[in-house]
Design a protein around this motif. Structure first.
Motif, PDB file in Angstrom:
ATOM      1  N   LEU A   1      40.050  42.175  43.860  1.00 58.87           N
ATOM      2  CA  LEU A   1      39.165  43.227  44.354  1.00 58.87           C
ATOM      3  C   LEU A   1      39.938  44.528  44.494  1.00 58.87           C
ATOM      4  O   LEU A   1      41.105  44.533  44.849  1.00 58.87           O
ATOM      5  CB  LEU A   1      38.595  42.862  45.727  1.00 58.87           C
ATOM      6  N   SER A   2      39.283  45.606  44.225  1.00 66.41           N
ATOM      7  CA  SER A   2      39.844  46.922  44.446  1.00 66.41           C
ATOM      8  C   SER A   2      38.901  47.647  45.394  1.00 66.41           C
ATOM      9  O   SER A   2      37.687  47.532  45.251  1.00 66.41           O
ATOM     10  CB  SER A   2      39.933  47.674  43.117  1.00 66.41           C
TER      11      SER A   2
ATOM     12  N   GLU B   1      35.350  46.600  44.528  1.00 63.15           N
ATOM     13  CA  GLU B   1      34.879  46.289  43.190  1.00 63.15           C
ATOM     14  C   GLU B   1      35.629  45.066  42.693  1.00 63.15           C
ATOM     15  O   GLU B   1      36.853  44.993  42.789  1.00 63.15           O
ATOM     16  CB  GLU B   1      35.148  47.477  42.268  1.00 63.15           C
TER      17      GLU B   1
ATOM     18  N   LEU C   1      37.410  43.259  40.104  1.00 61.73           N
ATOM     19  CA  LEU C   1      38.040  43.700  38.863  1.00 61.73           C
ATOM     20  C   LEU C   1      38.072  42.607  37.804  1.00 61.73           C
ATOM     21  O   LEU C   1      37.763  42.839  36.650  1.00 61.73           O
ATOM     22  CB  LEU C   1      39.462  44.200  39.143  1.00 61.73           C
ATOM     23  N   ASN C   2      38.504  41.422  38.174  1.00 64.49           N
ATOM     24  CA  ASN C   2      38.562  40.318  37.212  1.00 64.49           C
ATOM     25  C   ASN C   2      38.854  39.020  37.944  1.00 64.49           C
ATOM     26  O   ASN C   2      39.216  39.020  39.107  1.00 64.49           O
ATOM     27  CB  ASN C   2      39.646  40.557  36.143  1.00 64.49           C
TER      28      ASN C   2
END
Length: 161
Positions: free
Chosen positions: A2-3, A25, A27-28
């Motif tokens: 997460l960012s 967000e 991210l992956n």
């Protein structure tokens, strides 16, 4: 992973987080189902992210140790409501004598290998270290609370392939 970032959202109060809605967000590494079903998201921060369900189950019990604020987790175009927890309790959780350090160019010491104190009184659930703000510990009381409520934790240690 997460960012996170903050979006200004005027509210009252002295804490800066009262004036921002923190957004994370994805991210992956995670599927949408994992994020949708998660109760506790592990992020690389002194903050932690919990679901509305976890907030309802934990708030009354740990409110002395943690301040909570509304947050959003974004997965592409989808947005999920979550809460962030800011640990306000401070305890000497790091054993400064057993931890390892390296000398910085300015003569300061930077901690390189953290050893957590073994003789803490466990009269709390979560606490940040007195000196190293971004280091925190959960006591057995908190771990048992998570187990009793069967909260689903996902984080960096559990990415999907």
């Amino acid at each position: 992973m997460l960012s996170g970032h903050r979006r200004y959202c005027p509210r009252t109060g002295g804490d800066i987080l009262n004036n921002y809605k923190v957004q994370f967000e994805v991210l992956n590494g995670y599927t949408i189902d994992e994020v949708r079903e998660a109760d506790y998201l592990i992020v690389e921060s002194e903050l932690f992210v919990i679901s509305p369900k976890a907030y309802q189950l934990l708030f009354e019990t740990i409110k002395e140790d943690v301040l909570f604020y509304p947050a959003e987790v974004h997965f592409g175009e989808l947005k999920f409501d979550f809460y962030i927890g800011k640990i306000r309790r401070r305890e000497p959780i790091i054993d400064m004598n057993k931890s390892s350090y390296v000398n910085l160019s300015e003569g300061e010491l930077a901690i390189t290998n953290i050893v957590y104190a073994e003789d803490l009184e466990e009269d709390f659930f979560l606490a940040r270290d007195l000196k190293y703000n971004n280091r925190y510990a959960a006591t057995d009381k908190f771990i048992n609370l998570v187990k009793v409520h069967q909260l689903k934790i996902i984080g960096i240690s559990h990415p999907t392939s």
